[in-house]
Design a protein around this motif. Structure first.
Motif, PDB file in Angstrom:
ATOM      1  N   HIS A  90      36.608  30.599  30.042  1.00 24.10           N
ATOM      2  CA  HIS A  90      35.583  30.385  31.076  1.00 24.10           C
ATOM      3  C   HIS A  90      35.485  31.568  32.047  1.00 24.10           C
ATOM      4  O   HIS A  90      35.266  31.393  33.256  1.00 24.10           O
ATOM      5  CB  HIS A  90      35.864  29.104  31.862  1.00 24.10           C
ATOM      6  CG  HIS A  90      36.096  27.894  31.005  1.00 24.10           C
ATOM      7  ND1 HIS A  90      35.106  27.349  30.218  1.00 24.10           N
ATOM      8  CD2 HIS A  90      37.220  27.149  30.795  1.00 24.10           C
ATOM      9  CE1 HIS A  90      35.593  26.304  29.571  1.00 24.10           C
ATOM     10  NE2 HIS A  90      36.862  26.169  29.878  1.00 24.10           N
ATOM     11  N   ILE A  91      35.623  32.772  31.538  1.00 26.70           N
ATOM     12  CA  ILE A  91      35.607  33.963  32.390  1.00 26.70           C
ATOM     13  C   ILE A  91      34.251  34.166  33.075  1.00 26.70           C
ATOM     14  O   ILE A  91      34.209  34.452  34.281  1.00 26.70           O
ATOM     15  CB  ILE A  91      36.027  35.200  31.572  1.00 26.70           C
ATOM     16  CG1 ILE A  91      37.499  35.059  31.154  1.00 26.70           C
ATOM     17  CG2 ILE A  91      35.813  36.481  32.366  1.00 26.70           C
ATOM     18  CD1 ILE A  91      37.975  36.114  30.186  1.00 26.70           C
ATOM     19  N   PRO A  92      33.113  34.023  32.360  1.00 25.68           N
ATOM     20  CA  PRO A  92      31.828  34.206  33.058  1.00 25.68           C
ATOM     21  C   PRO A  92      31.628  33.215  34.201  1.00 25.68           C
ATOM     22  O   PRO A  92      31.144  33.592  35.275  1.00 25.68           O
ATOM     23  CB  PRO A  92      30.791  33.984  31.947  1.00 25.68           C
ATOM     24  CG  PRO A  92      31.523  34.276  30.679  1.00 25.68           C
ATOM     25  CD  PRO A  92      32.910  33.794  30.916  1.00 25.68           C
ATOM     26  N   GLN A  93      32.029  31.950  33.995  1.00 22.54           N
ATOM     27  CA  GLN A  93      31.862  30.942  35.047  1.00 22.54           C
ATOM     28  C   GLN A  93      32.741  31.253  36.252  1.00 22.54           C
ATOM     29  O   GLN A  93      32.316  31.114  37.412  1.00 22.54           O
ATOM     30  CB  GLN A  93      32.189  29.545  34.505  1.00 22.54           C
ATOM     31  CG  GLN A  93      31.183  29.024  33.492  1.00 22.54           C
ATOM     32  CD  GLN A  93      31.548  29.374  32.064  1.00 22.54           C
ATOM     33  OE1 GLN A  93      32.248  30.360  31.810  1.00 22.54           O
ATOM     34  NE2 GLN A  93      31.067  28.578  31.119  1.00 22.54           N
ATOM     35  N   ALA A  94      33.992  31.686  35.979  1.00 25.00           N
ATOM     36  CA  ALA A  94      34.898  32.022  37.086  1.00 25.00           C
ATOM     37  C   ALA A  94      34.356  33.202  37.885  1.00 25.00           C
ATOM     38  O   ALA A  94      34.448  33.220  39.121  1.00 25.00           O
ATOM     39  CB  ALA A  94      36.286  32.344  36.530  1.00 25.00           C
ATOM     40  N   ASN A  95      33.782  34.164  37.197  1.00 26.18           N
ATOM     41  CA  ASN A  95      33.186  35.322  37.871  1.00 26.18           C
ATOM     42  C   ASN A  95      32.018  34.882  38.756  1.00 26.18           C
ATOM     43  O   ASN A  95      31.911  35.312  39.924  1.00 26.18           O
ATOM     44  CB  ASN A  95      32.718  36.320  36.824  1.00 26.18           C
ATOM     45  CG  ASN A  95      31.993  37.508  37.435  1.00 26.18           C
ATOM     46  OD1 ASN A  95      32.582  38.298  38.161  1.00 26.18           O
ATOM     47  ND2 ASN A  95      30.700  37.610  37.162  1.00 26.18           N
ATOM     48  N   GLN A  96      31.151  34.032  38.217  1.00 29.87           N
ATOM     49  CA  GLN A  96      30.012  33.553  39.002  1.00 29.87           C
ATOM     50  C   GLN A  96      30.478  32.767  40.228  1.00 29.87           C
ATOM     51  O   GLN A  96      29.947  32.944  41.333  1.00 29.87           O
ATOM     52  CB  GLN A  96      29.114  32.671  38.131  1.00 29.87           C
ATOM     53  CG  GLN A  96      28.352  33.418  37.061  1.00 29.87           C
ATOM     54  CD  GLN A  96      27.545  32.487  36.179  1.00 29.87           C
ATOM     55  OE1 GLN A  96      27.398  31.305  36.464  1.00 29.87           O
ATOM     56  NE2 GLN A  96      27.011  33.017  35.092  1.00 29.87           N
ATOM     57  N   ASP A  97      31.482  31.903  40.036  1.00 32.84           N
ATOM     58  CA  ASP A  97      31.985  31.097  41.146  1.00 32.84           C
ATOM     59  C   ASP A  97      32.515  31.974  42.275  1.00 32.84           C
ATOM     60  O   ASP A  97      32.191  31.762  43.452  1.00 32.84           O
ATOM     61  CB  ASP A  97      33.109  30.171  40.660  1.00 32.84           C
ATOM     62  CG  ASP A  97      32.593  28.995  39.843  1.00 32.84           C
ATOM     63  OD1 ASP A  97      31.380  28.721  39.899  1.00 32.84           O
ATOM     64  OD2 ASP A  97      33.405  28.358  39.149  1.00 32.84           O
ATOM     65  N   LEU A  98      33.332  32.963  41.907  1.00 38.36           N
ATOM     66  CA  LEU A  98      33.965  33.783  42.930  1.00 38.36           C
ATOM     67  C   LEU A  98      32.948  34.649  43.666  1.00 38.36           C
ATOM     68  O   LEU A  98      33.074  34.906  44.870  1.00 38.36           O
ATOM     69  CB  LEU A  98      35.056  34.647  42.303  1.00 38.36           C
ATOM     70  CG  LEU A  98      36.166  35.136  43.254  1.00 38.36           C
ATOM     71  CD1 LEU A  98      36.745  33.990  44.069  1.00 38.36           C
ATOM     72  CD2 LEU A  98      37.255  35.846  42.479  1.00 38.36           C
TER      73      LEU A  98
END
Length: 335
Positions: A127-135
């Motif tokens: 879930h790297i893209p989602q974590a990037n968007q969240d941060l």
């Protein structure tokens, strides 16, 4: 018949060309080749290619359309040197009718694409893209994902790129299932690799990666039927050609969580601006899997070398196989 100068003029439509490594351009200059690089700075349309190609004898092409109309508009054309592996953008039958030779660079992009595929798998699993968007939005949320070692990966198409994906996945200890319309000589020994049929691959794989050429047999190879066979936690990766997946069916499957996620580098219409861009569980990239500096250089140098072979009367190294012509004949209903 082309004049001496027109027959030797080279139009380069693939862009960027020589931007990250100028070796291909330097090789052209060293051999005093009269070349012109596509002035548009992007992939030309069919009509734009028709306007560009009229006075050239050699086309060094990327993914832009080289249709019958384009070929008919090029009275001096004698060689199409494709920098890349896909041939679905070239009307091979029209070229053959005009006596135009076609070459390509099938092995050059394989390492970059294979690495990119594994990268997509890891990005989706963790879930790297989602974590990037969240941060970026100020949200601190630790995503819990899965490991490649615990997954079964299904490869649809096990050619030069698929074989490298198998090799790279060995380091993770991943079980790999393979399906191809024509099975290659890959060995199953000590590879955690098994040839299976399409249905078994769809039902058992945690990740499915597509490595098929776009042909009559593979267009819409993945539709709602195939997506419905996949596990609800399954992931789909496509770095081959957009037309292999029905994008409308994939959108519905992702939106309704029939599958967990997808990573797409290729689309039916490029540049892509469709509804998949609305989904957080769909990783989208701009047809860049082969775009590493070394592999891009290898594709460009391979195509330039074929241009030089042609101009100096030497044998062409990588002419398009007869099977590709036969496939277009089948697609057009000629056989």
């Amino acid at each position: 018949m082309p004049t001496r100068s027109q027959g030797k003029r080279v139009l380069i439509t693939t862009v960027p060309f020589g931007d990250y490594d100028d070796s291909p351009i330097e090789l052209l200059k060293k051999n005093k080749v009269d070349y012109t690089i596509n002035p548009l700075g992007r992939r030309p349309t069919e009509n734009e290619t028709i306007e560009l190609i009229k006075d050239f004898g050699i086309l060094l092409a990327g993914t832009s359309p080289v249709t019958r109309k384009v070929i008919d508009a090029a009275p001096y054309l004698r060689l199409i040197a494709r920098a890349g592996i896909g041939l679905d953008n070239i009307d091979l039958l029209a070229a053959k009718e005009k006596g135009i030779q076609v070459t390509y660079t099938p092995h050059a992009p394989a390492p970059a694409v294979a690495e990119f595929v594994v990268g997509c798998m890891l990005a989706l699993l963790r879930h790297i893209p989602q974590a990037n968007q969240d941060l970026h939005k100020g949200v601190w949320k630790r995503q819990v994902g899965r490991r490649l070692a615990d997954c079964t990966v299904g490869l649809m198409g096990v050619g030069s790129i698929g074989k490298l994906v198998v090799k790279y996945l060995q380091g993770f200890g991943t079980r790999v299932l393979g399906f191809d319309l024509r099975q290659s000589d890959i060995s199953a020994d000590e590879r955690n690799f098994q040839w299976v049929d399409k249905e078994k691959l769809l039902r058992e794989s945690d990740i499915i990666s597509l490595h098929l050429p776009l042909t009559q047999a593979t267009r819409y190879f993945i539709t709602c039927k195939e997506l419905g066979m996949m596990k609800p936690e399954a992931l789909l990766v496509n770095t081959s050609r957009g037309g292999i997946i029905c994008e409308e069916d994939l959108f519905e499957a992702l939106q309704s969580c029939k599958i967990a996620g997808a990573a797409l580098d290729v689309f039916e219409k490029e540049p892509y601006d469709g509804p998949l861009a609305q989904l957080d569980n769909c990783l989208l990239t701009s047809h860049m899997a082969a775009a590493s500096v070394d592999c891009k250089r290898a594709m460009e140098m391979g195509a330039v070398q074929e241009v030089l072979n042609f101009l100096t009367g030497k044998p062409l190294r990588m002419t398009v196989p007869q099977e590709a012509y036969k496939e277009q004949e089948r697609r057009n209903g000629h056989v």
